[in-house]
Design a protein around this motif. Structure first.
Motif, PDB file in Angstrom:
ATOM      1  N   PRO A 140     -37.959  15.280  -6.610  1.00  0.00           N
ATOM      2  CA  PRO A 140     -37.617  14.937  -8.254  1.00  0.00           C
ATOM      3  C   PRO A 140     -36.250  15.825  -8.864  1.00  0.00           C
ATOM      4  CG  PRO A 140     -40.063  15.577  -7.875  1.00  0.00           C
ATOM      5  CD  PRO A 140     -39.104  15.599  -6.948  1.00  0.00           C
ATOM      6  N   PRO A 141     -35.707  16.841  -7.948  1.00  0.00           N
ATOM      7  CA  PRO A 141     -34.607  17.771  -8.166  1.00  0.00           C
ATOM      8  C   PRO A 141     -33.832  16.631  -7.985  1.00  0.00           C
ATOM      9  CG  PRO A 141     -36.797  19.189  -7.245  1.00  0.00           C
ATOM     10  CD  PRO A 141     -36.543  17.356  -7.020  1.00  0.00           C
ATOM     11  N   TYR A 142     -33.696  15.591  -6.810  1.00  0.00           N
ATOM     12  CA  TYR A 142     -32.900  14.806  -6.023  1.00  0.00           C
ATOM     13  C   TYR A 142     -32.496  13.272  -7.125  1.00  0.00           C
ATOM     14  CZ  TYR A 142     -30.132  12.080  -3.087  1.00  0.00           C
ATOM     15  OH  TYR A 142     -28.998  11.060  -2.638  1.00  0.00           O
ATOM     16  N   LEU A 143     -34.005  13.545  -7.819  1.00  0.00           N
ATOM     17  CA  LEU A 143     -33.729  12.000  -8.282  1.00  0.00           C
ATOM     18  C   LEU A 143     -33.799  11.797 -10.111  1.00  0.00           C
ATOM     19  CD1 LEU A 143     -36.054   9.957  -6.275  1.00  0.00           C
ATOM     20  CD2 LEU A 143     -33.623   9.614  -6.529  1.00  0.00           C
ATOM     21  N   GLY A 144     -33.535  12.934 -10.455  1.00  0.00           N
ATOM     22  CA  GLY A 144     -33.579  13.460 -11.671  1.00  0.00           C
ATOM     23  C   GLY A 144     -34.642  12.703 -12.988  1.00  0.00           C
ATOM     24  N   ALA A 164     -42.073  13.475  -9.802  1.00  0.00           N
ATOM     25  CA  ALA A 164     -42.259  13.647 -11.214  1.00  0.00           C
ATOM     26  C   ALA A 164     -40.408  14.165 -11.742  1.00  0.00           C
ATOM     27  CB  ALA A 164     -42.417  15.229 -10.895  1.00  0.00           C
ATOM     28  N   PRO A 165     -40.527  12.735 -12.231  1.00  0.00           N
ATOM     29  CA  PRO A 165     -39.637  11.884 -13.057  1.00  0.00           C
ATOM     30  C   PRO A 165     -39.177  13.428 -14.398  1.00  0.00           C
ATOM     31  CG  PRO A 165     -40.076  10.049 -13.030  1.00  0.00           C
ATOM     32  CD  PRO A 165     -41.445  11.251 -12.952  1.00  0.00           C
ATOM     33  N   GLY A 166     -38.090  13.426 -14.288  1.00  0.00           N
ATOM     34  CA  GLY A 166     -37.546  15.026 -15.932  1.00  0.00           C
ATOM     35  C   GLY A 166     -36.288  15.522 -14.845  1.00  0.00           C
ATOM     36  N   GLU A 167     -35.958  16.430 -15.860  1.00  0.00           N
ATOM     37  CA  GLU A 167     -34.604  16.505 -15.916  1.00  0.00           C
ATOM     38  C   GLU A 167     -34.394  18.060 -14.979  1.00  0.00           C
ATOM     39  OE1 GLU A 167     -32.647  17.029 -19.628  1.00  0.00           O
ATOM     40  OE2 GLU A 167     -33.380  14.851 -20.537  1.00  0.00           O
ATOM     41  N   TYR A 168     -33.671  18.392 -14.355  1.00  0.00           N
ATOM     42  CA  TYR A 168     -34.321  19.735 -13.470  1.00  0.00           C
ATOM     43  C   TYR A 168     -33.330  20.549 -13.186  1.00  0.00           C
ATOM     44  CZ  TYR A 168     -38.375  17.492 -12.041  1.00  0.00           C
ATOM     45  OH  TYR A 168     -39.885  17.251 -12.113  1.00  0.00           O
ATOM     46  N   PRO A 169     -32.643  21.886 -13.034  1.00  0.00           N
ATOM     47  CA  PRO A 169     -31.780  22.207 -12.518  1.00  0.00           C
ATOM     48  C   PRO A 169     -31.040  22.720 -11.528  1.00  0.00           C
ATOM     49  CG  PRO A 169     -33.180  23.794 -12.185  1.00  0.00           C
ATOM     50  CD  PRO A 169     -33.803  22.465 -13.336  1.00  0.00           C
ATOM     51  N   MET A 173     -29.317  25.879  -2.917  1.00  0.00           N
ATOM     52  CA  MET A 173     -29.365  25.475  -1.962  1.00  0.00           C
ATOM     53  C   MET A 173     -30.396  24.413  -2.115  1.00  0.00           C
ATOM     54  SD  MET A 173     -28.000  27.485   0.012  1.00  0.00           S
ATOM     55  CE  MET A 173     -28.159  27.577   1.316  1.00  0.00           C
ATOM     56  N   PRO A 174     -28.912  22.927  -2.515  1.00  0.00           N
ATOM     57  CA  PRO A 174     -30.014  21.642  -2.389  1.00  0.00           C
ATOM     58  C   PRO A 174     -30.322  21.230  -1.207  1.00  0.00           C
ATOM     59  CG  PRO A 174     -27.829  22.005  -3.660  1.00  0.00           C
ATOM     60  CD  PRO A 174     -28.205  22.689  -3.032  1.00  0.00           C
ATOM     61  N   GLU A 175     -31.474  20.759  -1.010  1.00  0.00           N
ATOM     62  CA  GLU A 175     -31.429  19.949   0.524  1.00  0.00           C
ATOM     63  C   GLU A 175     -30.959  18.780   0.411  1.00  0.00           C
ATOM     64  OE1 GLU A 175     -36.002  18.577   1.920  1.00  0.00           O
ATOM     65  OE2 GLU A 175     -36.632  20.406   0.541  1.00  0.00           O
ATOM     66  N   TRP A 176     -30.352  18.464   0.117  1.00  0.00           N
ATOM     67  CA  TRP A 176     -29.886  16.603   0.627  1.00  0.00           C
ATOM     68  C   TRP A 176     -28.161  17.580   0.639  1.00  0.00           C
ATOM     69  CZ3 TRP A 176     -31.776  18.131  -5.141  1.00  0.00           C
ATOM     70  CH2 TRP A 176     -30.567  18.606  -6.172  1.00  0.00           C
ATOM     71  N   LEU A 177     -27.886  18.855   0.429  1.00  0.00           N
ATOM     72  CA  LEU A 177     -26.976  18.555   1.351  1.00  0.00           C
ATOM     73  C   LEU A 177     -26.968  19.410   2.433  1.00  0.00           C
ATOM     74  CD1 LEU A 177     -24.322  19.945  -1.189  1.00  0.00           C
ATOM     75  CD2 LEU A 177     -25.343  18.094  -0.663  1.00  0.00           C
TER      76      LEU A 177
END
Length: 284
Positions: A140-144, A164-169, A173-177
């Motif tokens: 969800p934090p990755y796809l927003g 869980a679509p939505g707006e996330y800060p 430490m972004p996992e996708w990085l």
């Protein structure tokens, strides 16, 4: 995830009453982008890089374009050529384009000056590597605001629903990085990094190249040439691309070919000296 038909996925998103958004790599698809934007209301598309610190790259950067059934012909051209790695498709709720735009504006720029880099979220290969490694909690934090997405995995089309679509800060430490880069992807990383370098420092020359060649495909061809010569480091590829870009036909002179008695190191040193004597000939 099982292979899907992108057209069936599109029909399902329409049936659910969702907006269909194209995440498009503009530099390689400028003609398609212009076709899609012609006559389109300004609230139906957005340049991700516009109004940001890299606004100078906006014309060559990713665009978010809300699609309708009238775009079938242009979309058919993209879906019929997934090997061009032009981007991917997302579905969002009605009215969520501004939220999706803000989401990726918070995520595309890495680090701070002078070590900034661009995260190519719009590249389906970058997306694929991330989705292959992200935990369910990180999706969800990755796809927003993205509800569902459809993308070319390299061999077939895949679809994925956001739990869980939505707006996330933006996480600290972004996992996708933290996605590992396998050794076989090293050359691809070199290509992307050289592309970023040319985009940031030689944009006009790269834009001219894009009128005749697909920039990433051209840089990949330069990498194949470099590897054939035994030039395996990123600096070798950057050197070759930089000095090929201003030349007729975007190639190098025959005098740059290796000599029978040269090691790759000797070859690179000789060509570097030759290039030093001809710096005034190029446009860069």
């Amino acid at each position: 995830m099982s292979p899907v038909s992108p057209w069936q996925w599109i029909e399902e998103q329409h049936r659910q009453g969702r907006e269909l958004c194209l995440i498009l790599d503009s530099l390689g698809e400028m003609e398609t982008r212009q076709t899609l934007l012609n006559g389109r209301a300004c609230d139906r598309y957005a340049s991700v890089y516009d109004q940001t610190s890299v606004a100078r790259l906006a014309n060559a950067g990713p665009y978010l374009i809300l699609l309708s059934r009238a775009d079938t012909e242009a979309l058919s051209g993209l879906l019929g050529a997934p090997e061009r790695n032009w981007g991917w498709l997302a579905s969002i709720a009605q009215g969520d384009l501004p939220a999706l735009l803000e989401h990726w504006r918070q995520r595309f720029l890495l680090d701070s000056r002078p070590n900034q880099a661009l995260y190519r979220f719009h590249d389906n290969r970058t997306l694929t590597r991330a989705l292959d490694h992200l935990s369910p909690d990180a999706l969800p934090p990755y796809l927003g605001p993205t509800i569902s997405l459809c993308y070319w995995q390299g061999e077939h089309w895949l679809a994925l629903d956001n739990p869980a679509p939505g707006e996330y800060p933006l996480p600290a430490m972004p996992e996708w990085l933290q996605v590992p880069t396998p050794g076989r992807l090293r050359g691809q990383v070199h290509v992307i990094n050289v592309y970023r370098y040319l985009l940031a420092h030689h944009y006009e020359a790269l834009r001219q190249l894009a009128r005749h060649r697909r920039p990433l495909a051209w840089i990949h061809a330069q990498r194949m040439q470099a590897e054939q010569w035994g030039w395996l480091e990123q600096e070798h590829l950057q050197f070759l691309a930089l000095h090929s870009l201003p030349r007729p036909g975007y190639g190098v002179p025959d005098a740059w070919n290796p000599r029978p008695d040269e090691t790759p190191h000797m070859h690179f040193e000789r060509v570097s000296q030759m290039a030093g004597f001809s710096q005034g000939e190029g446009v860069l």
